[in-house]
Design an enzyme around this catalytic site. Structure first.
Site, PDB file in Angstrom:
ATOM      1  N   ILE A  48      12.114  47.731  28.877  1.00 12.57           N
ATOM      2  CA  ILE A  48      11.050  48.585  28.333  1.00 12.57           C
ATOM      3  C   ILE A  48       9.885  48.512  29.308  1.00 12.57           C
ATOM      4  CG2 ILE A  48       9.531  49.009  26.364  1.00 12.57           C
ATOM      5  CD1 ILE A  48      11.574  47.362  24.654  1.00 12.57           C
ATOM      6  N   GLU A  60      17.145  41.370  29.070  1.00 10.99           N
ATOM      7  CA  GLU A  60      17.564  40.045  28.597  1.00 10.99           C
ATOM      8  C   GLU A  60      16.507  39.440  27.677  1.00 10.99           C
ATOM      9  OE1 GLU A  60      17.417  41.295  31.592  1.00 10.99           O
ATOM     10  OE2 GLU A  60      18.789  40.337  33.007  1.00 10.99           O
ATOM     11  N   CYS A  94      13.689  36.004  33.379  1.00 10.23           N
ATOM     12  CA  CYS A  94      14.720  36.032  32.332  1.00 10.23           C
ATOM     13  C   CYS A  94      15.575  34.775  32.376  1.00 10.23           C
ATOM     14  CB  CYS A  94      15.578  37.281  32.470  1.00 10.23           C
ATOM     15  SG  CYS A  94      14.665  38.764  31.997  1.00 10.23           S
TER      16      CYS A  94
HETATM   17  N1  THU Z   1      15.341  44.496  34.903  1.00 12.71           N
HETATM   18  C1  THU Z   1      15.944  44.028  33.780  1.00 12.71           C
HETATM   19  O1  THU Z   1      15.779  44.588  32.685  1.00 12.71           O
HETATM   20  N2  THU Z   1      16.718  42.923  33.884  1.00 12.71           N
HETATM   21  C2  THU Z   1      16.991  42.279  35.057  1.00 12.71           C
HETATM   22  O2  THU Z   1      17.696  41.290  35.053  1.00 12.71           O
HETATM   23  C3  THU Z   1      16.456  42.782  36.315  1.00 12.71           C
HETATM   24  C4  THU Z   1      15.443  43.859  36.213  1.00 12.71           C
HETATM   25  C5  THU Z   1      14.541  45.734  34.803  1.00 12.71           C
HETATM   26  C6  THU Z   1      13.055  45.576  34.965  1.00 12.71           C
HETATM   27  C7  THU Z   1      12.661  46.982  35.390  1.00 12.71           C
HETATM   28  O3  THU Z   1      12.503  47.789  34.251  1.00 12.71           O
HETATM   29  C8  THU Z   1      13.855  47.483  36.174  1.00 12.71           C
HETATM   30  O4  THU Z   1      14.936  46.630  35.813  1.00 12.71           O
HETATM   31  C9  THU Z   1      13.684  47.466  37.674  1.00 12.71           C
HETATM   32  O5  THU Z   1      13.231  46.255  38.112  1.00 12.71           O
END
Ligand code: THU
EC number: 3.5.4.5
Length: 134
Positions: A48, A60, A94
């Site tokens: 988000i 995560e 995360c």
């Molecule tokens: N992102 C995640 O949701 N999880 C991860 O493990 C790596 C990165 C998201 C954060 C952001 O919205 C997008 O990926 C690009 O960095």
């Protein structure tokens, strides 16, 4: 734990479905997580984003926070899906949050868009993680 091929394939679909509702107007990079609790409940999370980029919440952490705020703190496994050629790798923040709530030997399944999988553990992702020293 998602041991069988059927369970692994279900985990992949749950993580991929979670990514379908990601709010990613800035990166256009949807991520999904499916966190399986010991009691069998599945907590899905997506990333988000925010116009103030640093406020973005990863998939995560969304899944973990949904579970903990629902009163659930014991987990069996997590699947993480990225719209990527190779299995996605979770960010450091995360990893620390996973390490707070999940046992070090908890399996983590990292999925690519076409279902390639890398199996690892919470401890492998963040060895020697910070713990409350008090
Ligand atoms: N992102 C995640 O949701 N999880 C991860 O493990 C790596 C990165 C998201 C954060 C952001 O919205 C997008 O990926 C690009 O960095």
């Amino acid at each position: 734990m998602a041991a069988t091929e059927t369970e692994q394939s279900a985990l992949f679909k749950q993580a991929r479905d979670a990514a379908s509702v990601a709010y990613v107007p800035y990166s256009h990079f949807p991520v999904g997580a499916a966190l399986i609790a010991k009691n069998g409940l599945v907590f899905q999370g997506c990333n988000i984003e925010n116009a103030s980029f640093g406020l973005t919440n990863c998939a995560e952490r969304t899944a973990i926070f949904k579970a903990v705020s629902s009163g659930v703190r014991t987990f069996e496994t997590i699947g993480i899906y990225g719209d990527t050629d190779e299995p996605i790798s979770p960010c450091g923040a995360c990893r620390q949050v996973l390490a707070e709530f999940c046992p070090e030997d908890m399996p983590v399944f990292l999925f690519s868009r076409d279902g390639k999988v890398k199996k690892t553990t919470v401890g492998e992702l963040l060895p020697y993680h910070f713990k409350d020293l008090v």
